[in-house]
Write a protein that holds these residues in place. Sequence first.
Motif, PDB file in Angstrom:
ATOM      1  N   THR A  38      36.429  37.154  45.239  1.00 16.52           N
ATOM      2  CA  THR A  38      35.104  36.771  44.741  1.00 16.52           C
ATOM      3  C   THR A  38      34.309  38.028  44.385  1.00 16.52           C
ATOM      4  OG1 THR A  38      34.241  36.735  47.003  1.00 16.52           O
ATOM      5  CG2 THR A  38      34.944  34.629  46.058  1.00 16.52           C
ATOM      6  N   TYR A  39      33.375  37.844  43.483  1.00 16.09           N
ATOM      7  CA  TYR A  39      32.498  38.943  43.094  1.00 16.09           C
ATOM      8  C   TYR A  39      31.377  39.091  44.119  1.00 16.09           C
ATOM      9  CZ  TYR A  39      34.410  39.923  38.480  1.00 16.09           C
ATOM     10  OH  TYR A  39      35.233  40.324  37.457  1.00 16.09           O
ATOM     11  N   ILE A  40      31.163  40.299  44.569  1.00 15.50           N
ATOM     12  CA  ILE A  40      30.032  40.584  45.451  1.00 15.50           C
ATOM     13  C   ILE A  40      28.810  40.847  44.587  1.00 15.50           C
ATOM     14  CG2 ILE A  40      29.095  42.260  47.101  1.00 15.50           C
ATOM     15  CD1 ILE A  40      32.095  42.565  48.023  1.00 15.50           C
ATOM     16  N   CYS A  41      29.008  41.549  43.494  1.00 17.04           N
ATOM     17  CA  CYS A  41      27.962  41.620  42.493  1.00 17.04           C
ATOM     18  C   CYS A  41      28.556  42.018  41.152  1.00 17.04           C
ATOM     19  CB  CYS A  41      26.840  42.576  42.910  1.00 17.04           C
ATOM     20  SG  CYS A  41      27.117  44.290  42.500  1.00 17.04           S
ATOM     21  N   HIS A  42      27.863  41.709  40.105  1.00 20.13           N
ATOM     22  CA  HIS A  42      28.294  42.061  38.769  1.00 20.13           C
ATOM     23  C   HIS A  42      27.514  43.267  38.290  1.00 20.13           C
ATOM     24  CE1 HIS A  42      29.759  37.897  38.925  1.00 20.13           C
ATOM     25  NE2 HIS A  42      30.638  38.285  38.032  1.00 20.13           N
ATOM     26  N   ARG A  43      28.140  43.966  37.358  1.00 27.06           N
ATOM     27  CA  ARG A  43      27.443  45.051  36.698  1.00 27.06           C
ATOM     28  C   ARG A  43      26.133  44.517  36.124  1.00 27.06           C
ATOM     29  NH1 ARG A  43      29.977  48.634  31.817  1.00 27.06           N
ATOM     30  NH2 ARG A  43      28.252  50.084  31.683  1.00 27.06           N
ATOM     31  N   SER A  55      34.547  45.191  57.082  1.00 22.87           N
ATOM     32  CA  SER A  55      35.977  44.888  57.135  1.00 22.87           C
ATOM     33  C   SER A  55      36.402  44.380  55.775  1.00 22.87           C
ATOM     34  CB  SER A  55      36.269  43.831  58.203  1.00 22.87           C
ATOM     35  OG  SER A  55      35.707  42.600  57.799  1.00 22.87           O
ATOM     36  N   GLY A  56      37.686  44.514  55.472  1.00 24.99           N
ATOM     37  CA  GLY A  56      38.180  44.022  54.190  1.00 24.99           C
ATOM     38  C   GLY A  56      38.409  45.134  53.191  1.00 24.99           C
ATOM     39  N   LEU A  57      38.382  44.786  51.930  1.00 25.00           N
ATOM     40  CA  LEU A  57      38.706  45.725  50.870  1.00 25.00           C
ATOM     41  C   LEU A  57      37.963  45.343  49.597  1.00 25.00           C
ATOM     42  CD1 LEU A  57      40.640  48.143  50.249  1.00 25.00           C
ATOM     43  CD2 LEU A  57      42.254  46.435  49.395  1.00 25.00           C
ATOM     44  N   ILE A  58      37.312  46.329  48.986  1.00 24.96           N
ATOM     45  CA  ILE A  58      36.510  46.062  47.794  1.00 24.96           C
ATOM     46  C   ILE A  58      36.984  46.925  46.643  1.00 24.96           C
ATOM     47  CG2 ILE A  58      34.205  46.254  46.778  1.00 24.96           C
ATOM     48  CD1 ILE A  58      33.034  45.672  49.502  1.00 24.96           C
ATOM     49  N   LYS A  59      37.029  46.340  45.476  1.00 23.03           N
ATOM     50  CA  LYS A  59      37.318  47.098  44.268  1.00 23.03           C
ATOM     51  C   LYS A  59      36.026  47.319  43.505  1.00 23.03           C
ATOM     52  CE  LYS A  59      39.431  45.664  40.123  1.00 23.03           C
ATOM     53  NZ  LYS A  59      40.642  45.215  39.406  1.00 23.03           N
ATOM     54  N   LEU A  60      35.796  48.583  43.180  1.00 20.10           N
ATOM     55  CA  LEU A  60      34.624  48.936  42.403  1.00 20.10           C
ATOM     56  C   LEU A  60      35.100  49.246  40.988  1.00 20.10           C
ATOM     57  CD1 LEU A  60      32.013  51.487  43.731  1.00 20.10           C
ATOM     58  CD2 LEU A  60      32.682  51.473  41.350  1.00 20.10           C
ATOM     59  N   ALA A  91      19.744  48.894  38.218  1.00 23.40           N
ATOM     60  CA  ALA A  91      20.738  47.834  38.354  1.00 23.40           C
ATOM     61  C   ALA A  91      22.092  48.469  38.657  1.00 23.40           C
ATOM     62  CB  ALA A  91      20.824  47.015  37.074  1.00 23.40           C
ATOM     63  N   ARG A  92      22.964  47.696  39.260  1.00 23.80           N
ATOM     64  CA  ARG A  92      24.302  48.183  39.581  1.00 23.80           C
ATOM     65  C   ARG A  92      25.072  48.528  38.317  1.00 23.80           C
ATOM     66  NH1 ARG A  92      26.067  48.978  45.092  1.00 23.80           N
ATOM     67  NH2 ARG A  92      24.225  48.280  46.199  1.00 23.80           N
ATOM     68  N   MET A  93      25.813  49.615  38.398  1.00 29.88           N
ATOM     69  CA  MET A  93      26.559  50.047  37.215  1.00 29.88           C
ATOM     70  C   MET A  93      27.963  49.471  37.188  1.00 29.88           C
ATOM     71  SD  MET A  93      25.344  53.968  37.429  1.00 29.88           S
ATOM     72  CE  MET A  93      26.412  54.594  36.133  1.00 29.88           C
ATOM     73  N   TYR A  94      28.409  48.873  38.298  1.00 31.88           N
ATOM     74  CA  TYR A  94      29.791  48.412  38.367  1.00 31.88           C
ATOM     75  C   TYR A  94      29.893  47.034  38.998  1.00 31.88           C
ATOM     76  CZ  TYR A  94      30.050  53.416  37.864  1.00 31.88           C
ATOM     77  OH  TYR A  94      29.850  54.695  37.428  1.00 31.88           O
ATOM     78  N   ASP A  95      31.003  46.394  38.729  1.00 30.17           N
ATOM     79  CA  ASP A  95      31.343  45.156  39.413  1.00 30.17           C
ATOM     80  C   ASP A  95      31.895  45.473  40.796  1.00 30.17           C
ATOM     81  OD1 ASP A  95      30.775  43.614  37.124  1.00 30.17           O
ATOM     82  OD2 ASP A  95      32.789  43.975  36.337  1.00 30.17           O
ATOM     83  N   LEU A  96      31.601  44.605  41.726  1.00 32.58           N
ATOM     84  CA  LEU A  96      32.197  44.719  43.061  1.00 32.58           C
ATOM     85  C   LEU A  96      32.976  43.446  43.348  1.00 32.58           C
ATOM     86  CD1 LEU A  96      29.175  46.126  45.111  1.00 32.58           C
ATOM     87  CD2 LEU A  96      31.165  47.373  44.288  1.00 32.58           C
ATOM     88  N   ILE A  97      34.247  43.608  43.629  1.00 38.11           N
ATOM     89  CA  ILE A  97      35.100  42.454  43.876  1.00 38.11           C
ATOM     90  C   ILE A  97      35.769  42.586  45.234  1.00 38.11           C
ATOM     91  CG2 ILE A  97      37.094  41.135  43.055  1.00 38.11           C
ATOM     92  CD1 ILE A  97      36.416  42.657  40.286  1.00 38.11           C
TER      93      ILE A  97
END
Length: 224
Positions: A38-43, A55-60, A91-97
């Motif tokens: 799931t997306y934590i936030c969008h760009r 905990s866990g793993l996030i892709k930026l 605003a956030r510059m990247y997606d966080l998944i």
Amino acid sequence: MITPERLRSISFWSHDIDQSDFERARQGITLHTYPKNTYICHRGDQLDSWTGVVSGLIKLGTTSISGKLVTMAGLRAGGWFGEGTVLKGEARMYDLIALRDTEIALMNRTTFLWLFENSVAFNRFLVRQLNERLGQFIALVEYDRMLDAPARLARNIAWLFNPVLYPEGGLSITISQEELGLLCGLSRQATNKSLQCLQDASLLSVEQGKLTALDLDRLKNYGE
DNA sequence: TCATTAAGCGTTG
DNA sequence: CAACGCTTAATGA
């Protein structure tokens, strides 16, 4: 509310700051969970909290105009990010998944700015972290055009073991080949091959769902 | 044509 | 039960 023990265990920066600052920081933090994929936030989102991975793993990463997905970095438990965004109020510059079920800690902007203004130890941490990130992002320039699959994998793994960003991360992590592939933009097959390749070169050792770095320095510069 | 990938499935730890 | 290896059909360079 996060317990003091838990906050200490996932945040290197909290070790050196004053007791009263620590308590203030803790009060300003909330915990949130995100399911796998799931997306934590969008760009472009206005997420004005400093973010830590509990905990866990996030892709930026980000999606380019052509629609190509580009990973900028992987973030594992103990990693904190978004300081640039929070400082500038942008605003956030990247997606966080979330690549697997993930729990994150959000420190609200007011608390972050207070620490920024008042804690020398906190600032010391920030400077170190920003500097380290800068190095990573510079490395990304060559990453995209010049590196083959094993080299990309090596870079990403070295980043996951960055001693500044993860001071108590140790030399091994629990991560599947599929997750690694998602992080580096490689297929499962390509990831598997590349892992073999790096293992043959004695740079790391691979076990079921686990990875141990044997030579961080050579991993970081592999293939250049 | 040849290489690579996503998807499914059987095997394994 | 999740991670991994293998097969296969689709894709595209």
